[in-house]
Write an enzyme that holds these catalytic residues in place. Structure first.
Site, PDB file in Angstrom:
ATOM      1  N   CYS A  94       0.681  -1.200   0.152  1.00 16.94           N
ATOM      2  CA  CYS A  94       0.201   0.048  -0.115  1.00 16.94           C
ATOM      3  C   CYS A  94       0.735   1.426   0.094  1.00 16.94           C
ATOM      4  O   CYS A  94       1.924   1.081   0.464  1.00 16.94           O
ATOM      5  CB  CYS A  94      -0.935   0.044   1.089  1.00 16.94           C
ATOM      6  SG  CYS A  94      -2.211   1.183   1.219  1.00 16.94           S
ATOM      7  N   ASP A  95       0.476   2.366  -0.600  1.00 19.54           N
ATOM      8  CA  ASP A  95       0.964   3.451  -0.638  1.00 19.54           C
ATOM      9  C   ASP A  95      -0.115   4.720  -0.777  1.00 19.54           C
ATOM     10  O   ASP A  95      -1.149   4.459  -1.214  1.00 19.54           O
ATOM     11  CB  ASP A  95       2.078   3.832  -1.833  1.00 19.54           C
ATOM     12  CG  ASP A  95       2.703   4.862  -1.727  1.00 19.54           C
ATOM     13  OD1 ASP A  95       3.729   5.140  -0.719  1.00 19.54           O
ATOM     14  OD2 ASP A  95       2.555   5.865  -2.695  1.00 19.54           O
ATOM     15  N   THR A  96       0.219   5.812   0.226  1.00 19.65           N
ATOM     16  CA  THR A  96      -0.826   6.772   0.434  1.00 19.65           C
ATOM     17  C   THR A  96      -0.075   8.131   0.050  1.00 19.65           C
ATOM     18  O   THR A  96       1.064   8.502   0.748  1.00 19.65           O
ATOM     19  CB  THR A  96      -1.525   6.773   1.793  1.00 19.65           C
ATOM     20  OG1 THR A  96      -2.036   5.472   1.985  1.00 19.65           O
ATOM     21  CG2 THR A  96      -2.512   7.829   2.026  1.00 19.65           C
TER      22      THR A  96
ATOM     23  N   GLY B 208      -2.761   3.719  -3.078  1.00 21.09           N
ATOM     24  CA  GLY B 208      -2.675   2.876  -4.002  1.00 21.09           C
ATOM     25  C   GLY B 208      -2.596   1.311  -3.072  1.00 21.09           C
ATOM     26  O   GLY B 208      -2.172   1.441  -2.026  1.00 21.09           O
TER      27      GLY B 208
END
Length: 167
Positions: free
Chosen positions: A47-49, A84
């Protein structure tokens, strides 16, 4: 179900040069692929924010001054949180990648509130320099969309991806 939390050691997040939605998906997949090399046979979640305000991408602040600047810009304004998500089933050689967006409105935050929050150290490892699930949550006036996305893991999208992979 057992879980292992593992942070990628070598993957370098990119923070510019792509549209925000493409960027978070790219980073989420890159993180998942690196971890997947170490844990073969498992389902890997990456995950990426990021935070987007006036077409400017805010990742994690590098310094307290950077955190202060981000929070000052967000004060009293709307911004978008984009996470994501990549889910890889290595055994089945399948991957699902996507993103979620949430609109967030900050209250007007005083300079003292920002300085005190930055001094706590909490914002230094958070996209956009705040954690809605922590002390930074007091800055949030309203959200439109998924709360867990703002925390950094869009649970509804994760559930959908896991259901797709197990069917």
């Amino acid at each position: 179900m057992d879980f292992i939390v593992c942070y990628p050691e070598k993957y370098k997040e990119i923070i510019c040069g792509l549209d925000p939605e493409v960027l978070v998906c790219h980073n989420a997949l890159g993180k998942a692929k690196e971890v997947g090399e170490k844990y073969k046979g498992l389902i890997i979640i990456g995950c990426d924010t990021i935070v987007v305000f006036n077409n400017e991408i805010f990742g994690k602040p590098l310094t307290p001054d950077n955190a202060n600047a981000m929070l000052t810009k967000l004060s009293g304004n709307y911004h978008t949180v984009i996470s994501g998500l990549a889910v890889i089933d290595i055994q089945k050689n399948r991957k699902l990648v996507g993103y979620d967006k949430t609109e967030v409105k900050f209250k007007d935050v005083s300079e003292k509130e920002i300085n005190d929050y930055v001094a706590s150290g909490e914002p230094l490892d958070k996209a956009g320099a705040y954690g809605i699930q922590g002390s930074g949550g007091v800055f949030v006036k309203s959200i439109k969309g998924c709360f867990s996305n703002v925390v950094g893991l869009p649970k509804e999208l994760l559930k959908k991806f896991l259901e797709e992979l197990t069917n």
